[in-house]
Design a protein around this motif. Structure first.
Motif, PDB file in Angstrom:
ATOM      1  N   TYR B 125       0.842  -1.206   0.000  1.00 55.73           N
ATOM      2  CA  TYR B 125       0.000   0.000   0.000  1.00 55.73           C
ATOM      3  C   TYR B 125       0.878   1.257   0.000  1.00 55.73           C
ATOM      4  O   TYR B 125       0.520   2.270  -0.584  1.00 55.73           O
ATOM      5  CB  TYR B 125      -0.910   0.024   1.220  1.00 55.73           C
ATOM      6  CG  TYR B 125      -2.029  -0.976   1.157  1.00 55.73           C
ATOM      7  CD1 TYR B 125      -3.065  -0.819   0.240  1.00 55.73           C
ATOM      8  CD2 TYR B 125      -2.043  -2.068   2.013  1.00 55.73           C
ATOM      9  CE1 TYR B 125      -4.087  -1.743   0.193  1.00 55.73           C
ATOM     10  CE2 TYR B 125      -3.072  -2.996   1.960  1.00 55.73           C
ATOM     11  CZ  TYR B 125      -4.088  -2.829   1.050  1.00 55.73           C
ATOM     12  OH  TYR B 125      -5.096  -3.733   0.996  1.00 55.73           O
ATOM     13  N   GLY B 126       2.038   1.146   0.696  1.00 56.37           N
ATOM     14  CA  GLY B 126       2.953   2.286   0.740  1.00 56.37           C
ATOM     15  C   GLY B 126       3.449   2.653  -0.640  1.00 56.37           C
ATOM     16  O   GLY B 126       3.468   3.823  -1.031  1.00 56.37           O
ATOM     17  N   ILE B 127       3.833   1.630  -1.419  1.00 56.36           N
ATOM     18  CA  ILE B 127       4.308   1.877  -2.780  1.00 56.36           C
ATOM     19  C   ILE B 127       3.192   2.482  -3.622  1.00 56.36           C
ATOM     20  O   ILE B 127       3.390   3.437  -4.391  1.00 56.36           O
ATOM     21  CB  ILE B 127       4.782   0.551  -3.428  1.00 56.36           C
ATOM     22  CG1 ILE B 127       5.832  -0.129  -2.559  1.00 56.36           C
ATOM     23  CG2 ILE B 127       5.291   0.785  -4.832  1.00 56.36           C
ATOM     24  CD1 ILE B 127       7.140   0.596  -2.465  1.00 56.36           C
ATOM     25  N   LEU B 128       1.975   1.927  -3.467  1.00 60.51           N
ATOM     26  CA  LEU B 128       0.820   2.473  -4.184  1.00 60.51           C
ATOM     27  C   LEU B 128       0.607   3.937  -3.818  1.00 60.51           C
ATOM     28  O   LEU B 128       0.378   4.793  -4.679  1.00 60.51           O
ATOM     29  CB  LEU B 128      -0.432   1.653  -3.839  1.00 60.51           C
ATOM     30  CG  LEU B 128      -1.746   2.138  -4.449  1.00 60.51           C
ATOM     31  CD1 LEU B 128      -1.708   2.006  -5.960  1.00 60.51           C
ATOM     32  CD2 LEU B 128      -2.927   1.373  -3.881  1.00 60.51           C
ATOM     33  N   GLY B 129       0.698   4.227  -2.499  1.00 55.24           N
ATOM     34  CA  GLY B 129       0.512   5.602  -2.037  1.00 55.24           C
ATOM     35  C   GLY B 129       1.558   6.538  -2.620  1.00 55.24           C
ATOM     36  O   GLY B 129       1.245   7.669  -3.016  1.00 55.24           O
ATOM     37  N   LEU B 130       2.780   6.041  -2.700  1.00 55.74           N
ATOM     38  CA  LEU B 130       3.853   6.865  -3.265  1.00 55.74           C
ATOM     39  C   LEU B 130       3.552   7.209  -4.722  1.00 55.74           C
ATOM     40  O   LEU B 130       3.635   8.363  -5.140  1.00 55.74           O
ATOM     41  CB  LEU B 130       5.189   6.100  -3.163  1.00 55.74           C
ATOM     42  CG  LEU B 130       6.406   6.777  -3.788  1.00 55.74           C
ATOM     43  CD1 LEU B 130       6.754   8.046  -3.035  1.00 55.74           C
ATOM     44  CD2 LEU B 130       7.602   5.835  -3.821  1.00 55.74           C
ATOM     45  N   GLY B 131       3.151   6.196  -5.482  1.00 56.64           N
ATOM     46  CA  GLY B 131       2.875   6.426  -6.900  1.00 56.64           C
ATOM     47  C   GLY B 131       1.629   7.258  -7.109  1.00 56.64           C
ATOM     48  O   GLY B 131       1.597   8.180  -7.944  1.00 56.64           O
ATOM     49  N   LEU B 132       0.582   6.940  -6.336  1.00 58.98           N
ATOM     50  CA  LEU B 132      -0.721   7.548  -6.601  1.00 58.98           C
ATOM     51  C   LEU B 132      -0.845   8.930  -5.953  1.00 58.98           C
ATOM     52  O   LEU B 132      -1.071   9.932  -6.633  1.00 58.98           O
ATOM     53  CB  LEU B 132      -1.809   6.614  -6.064  1.00 58.98           C
ATOM     54  CG  LEU B 132      -3.230   6.893  -6.549  1.00 58.98           C
ATOM     55  CD1 LEU B 132      -3.322   6.666  -8.045  1.00 58.98           C
ATOM     56  CD2 LEU B 132      -4.219   6.005  -5.814  1.00 58.98           C
ATOM     57  N   ILE B 144      -1.585  14.558   4.259  1.00 57.57           N
ATOM     58  CA  ILE B 144      -2.678  14.032   3.429  1.00 57.57           C
ATOM     59  C   ILE B 144      -2.258  12.737   2.739  1.00 57.57           C
ATOM     60  O   ILE B 144      -2.982  11.732   2.796  1.00 57.57           O
ATOM     61  CB  ILE B 144      -3.065  15.085   2.359  1.00 57.57           C
ATOM     62  CG1 ILE B 144      -3.891  16.201   2.985  1.00 57.57           C
ATOM     63  CG2 ILE B 144      -3.840  14.444   1.225  1.00 57.57           C
ATOM     64  CD1 ILE B 144      -5.338  15.853   3.181  1.00 57.57           C
ATOM     65  N   SER B 145      -1.069  12.753   2.106  1.00 59.80           N
ATOM     66  CA  SER B 145      -0.598  11.545   1.419  1.00 59.80           C
ATOM     67  C   SER B 145      -0.481  10.384   2.388  1.00 59.80           C
ATOM     68  O   SER B 145      -0.897   9.256   2.093  1.00 59.80           O
ATOM     69  CB  SER B 145       0.763  11.798   0.771  1.00 59.80           C
ATOM     70  OG  SER B 145       0.642  12.741  -0.248  1.00 59.80           O
ATOM     71  N   GLY B 146       0.108  10.664   3.566  1.00 60.02           N
ATOM     72  CA  GLY B 146       0.271   9.618   4.574  1.00 60.02           C
ATOM     73  C   GLY B 146      -1.064   9.074   5.032  1.00 60.02           C
ATOM     74  O   GLY B 146      -1.258   7.856   5.117  1.00 60.02           O
ATOM     75  N   ALA B 147      -2.008   9.994   5.296  1.00 56.31           N
ATOM     76  CA  ALA B 147      -3.315   9.568   5.803  1.00 56.31           C
ATOM     77  C   ALA B 147      -4.069   8.775   4.746  1.00 56.31           C
ATOM     78  O   ALA B 147      -4.729   7.778   5.054  1.00 56.31           O
ATOM     79  CB  ALA B 147      -4.128  10.785   6.241  1.00 56.31           C
ATOM     80  N   LEU B 148      -3.978   9.206   3.478  1.00 57.17           N
ATOM     81  CA  LEU B 148      -4.661   8.469   2.410  1.00 57.17           C
ATOM     82  C   LEU B 148      -4.074   7.067   2.277  1.00 57.17           C
ATOM     83  O   LEU B 148      -4.814   6.085   2.114  1.00 57.17           O
ATOM     84  CB  LEU B 148      -4.524   9.226   1.078  1.00 57.17           C
ATOM     85  CG  LEU B 148      -5.430  10.455   0.932  1.00 57.17           C
ATOM     86  CD1 LEU B 148      -5.046  11.266  -0.302  1.00 57.17           C
ATOM     87  CD2 LEU B 148      -6.892  10.033   0.849  1.00 57.17           C
TER      88      LEU B 148
END
Lengths: 307, 291
Positions: B125-132, B144-148
């Protein structure tokens, strides 16, 4: 009198036929005059098995060739039955005979079952219950229901009864209170709970809970009351109270009650219909059905030979 | 001869039974022991460092001046925003699946996928969050990015526990509501949700405590480890308790290992209190309702 031999005057016409103005209907010892020329009504089957003209009354609910399928299984087979106004109609029969399924067709509670299919017609007065234009919410307010197992909401006694009126948008506290008091009085529960309306409904005894459910159903001011074995989970004393209640409610409401207790049907109902394996074997005035049943199966059932 | 083998067999069976229960007891004890050793090593190292200054100081190169103010604040911000994003989405999805969706293959497929998602490692999920969120949506390495990203981690858990709570409400309640002329929305809002609220709350708190303890997805999203300020907006950079602990324990100086121990104590305290609240909610409100 078998259901199969009931003669429907015009089998092709499903449209309700308007009654002519100034019709007089004999309802027991009182007469109702209908002088509204726009008054229409579902076709009333002439029943030769109705004892005497004094039993004639307005038909409120009428089904014709009503069949219900649960997937591939046919639970109801071509039921044609009329429910008279201000009378108690009992549906009896062994477990799984379709009497509850029939009851749940009348307020379209079967709609919620996955994979259910319904054929045939149900009319409430002149309204086709299964018409696509029928407002189910409105229908269920007119046709109240009491379930086999008492199912009060996990809320206060007051909130249970006030739920229906609140759904209709009544917010005024004193008006709600009036409805709650009125409904609880009608269901003969008021004196037992008037001091503790804010207590949880789950603290009431089983019999009290069932009367609370009846009060809850009455609070939406229905015209028809459907009862699905309302006393089957209660002790004899509570059962007697419910039966007395049904007898009192009969003056104001049209009641259809499902029961597998034949004594109960005999005690509380005016008319009885006997269901067996998805078919309606016979229907008629309660006294007649229990004393001189027309069908062999009915006789076997009421004399306790099976079921 | 015959009866002798019988007695022998019975004795053998009793031995097996005894051995089995002893084995189970050993396994339990071993788990408990490991937990105690862990707690002991953390407390013995960190307890001396745990004081008000430690909670109220920002980072420092000197262990005696270092504190977790920014990490604690970052964790609070993260948790609040994770709750903001994941609660409506998670509860909404659960209500749809339980109360609205017809029992079709489509629903079954969604259900299966949600169950699978609950088991996906959080770093993914972390990698997804980084990309997205960080790159595509250009939200940067922000709260915001962290919370999402954390919302992605906890959403399946919230959906599954909420579904469980909704299933706990008997159908008789729904039928009673419909029979009184309620619409589906009225039934869900006035009856099903209030009745299942204790269960939903419990699940939500446990899911959020999982979010509080996550480090891996935040490392991937790029939470900074040298933050000497309290975030003042959701677009600010941040650090969090688990990341701070990870950072300190990776340093060579033993004093940093000790303040890492102190930070672990704070984190455990937060998690234990959240779990206690969950147990309390379940106990207090769950008991009132007996179907």
């Amino acid at each position: 009198m078998s259901a199969k031999t009931i003669d429907i005057p015009d089998s092709t016409s499903v449209k309700p036929e308007p009654l002519t103005g100034d019709q007089v209907m004999d309802v027991g010892d009182q007469t109702i005059e209908i002088d509204d020329p726009t008054f229409t009504q579902a076709p009333v089957v002439d029943r030769p098995n109705t004892v005497g003209a004094s039993e004639n009354t307005v038909t409120r609910i009428r089904t014709r060739d009503l069949s219900v399928f649960y997937g591939e299984v046919q639970a109801l087979k071509n039921i044609s039955l009329s429910v008279p106004q201000h009378r108690v109609t009992a549906l009896i029969g062994p477990s799984g005979c379709g009497k509850s399924t029939f009851l749940r067709c009348l307020n379209r509670m079967n709609d919620m079952v996955d994979g259910v299919r319904i054929a045939g017609n149900v009319w409430l007065d002149d309204q086709d219950v299964y018409d696509t234009g029928t407002d189910v919410v409105e229908l269920r307010k007119r046709v109240g229901m009491v379930f086999q197992k008492s199912n009060p909401f996990p809320k206060s006694i007051f909130d249970n009864v006030a739920y229906g009126p609140r759904l209709s948008g009544i917010r005024n506290r004193s008006e709600l209170h009036q409805i709650v008091e009125h409904s609880l009085k009608r269901s003969a529960l008021w004196n037992e709970v008037k001091e503790r309306l804010s207590d949880s409904a789950l603290q009431l005894s089983g019999g009290q809970q069932q009367r609370l459910c009846i009060a809850r159903a009455l609070a939406t001011d229905p015209e028809i009351l459907l009862m699905d074995e309302p006393a089957s989970a209660l002790d004899p004393a509570s059962t007697a109270r419910i039966e007395n209640l049904i007898f009192e409610l009969r003056d104001r409401y049209t009641i259809v009650i499902v029961t597998h207790n034949m004594q109960q049907a005999a005690r509380v109902s005016d008319r009885t219909a006997f269901f067996y394996e998805g078919r309606m074997i016979e229907d008629g005035p309660t006294k007649q059905l229990f004393t001189t049943p027309a069908e062999k199966q009915t006789e076997d059932y009421i004399t306790g030979r099976f079921g | 001869m015959n009866s002798a083998t019988n007695v022998g067999g019975r004795r053998g069976k009793r031995m097996i039974s005894l051995l089995f229960s002893a084995g189970c007891l050993m396994a339990t004890m071993l788990c408990l022991m490991m937990l105690l050793v862990l707690l002991w090593s953390v407390i013995s190292e960190g307890a001396a460092w745990l004081n008000w200054d430690f909670l109220n100081n920002f980072l420092s190169r000197h262990p005696e001046k270092a504190g977790i103010k920014s990490a604690l604040a970052g964790s609070l911000w993260l948790t609040a925003f994770t709750a903001l994003f994941s609660l409506p989405l998670g509860i909404g999805a659960a209500v749809y699946l339980e109360e609205y969706a017809a029992n079709s293959w489509w629903r079954k497929m969604i259900q299966l996928n949600i169950s699978n998602l609950a088991g996906v490692p959080s770093i993914v999920y972390g990698i997804l969050g980084l990309g997205l969120f960080v790159q595509t949506f250009a939200l940067g390495r922000s709260v915001i990015s962290g919370a999402l990203t954390l919302s992605l981690v906890v959403l399946p858990i919230i959906i599954l526990t909420t579904q469980e709570a909704l299933r706990g409400v008997p159908d008789s309640i729904r039928h009673a509501s419909y029979a009184l002329g309620a619409t589906r929305w009225q039934t869900v809002y006035c009856q099903v949700l209030p009745a299942s609220l204790p269960g939903i709350m419990t699940g939500v708190i446990l899911a959020l405590s999982r979010a509080v303890g996550e480090a891996a997805p935040l490392v991937a999203v790029g939470a900074l480890t040298w933050v000497t300020f309290v975030p003042s907006s959701p677009m600010d950079q941040f650090t969090s308790l688990p990341i701070q602990i990870f950072n300190w324990s990776a340093r060579p100086r033993p004093e940093f290992h000790q303040i890492a121990g102190a930070a672990i104590m704070v984190l455990l305290l937060v998690l234990i209190s959240m779990n206690t609240i969950a147990v309390f909610v379940r106990y207090k409100y769950g008991k009132r309702i007996r179907w």
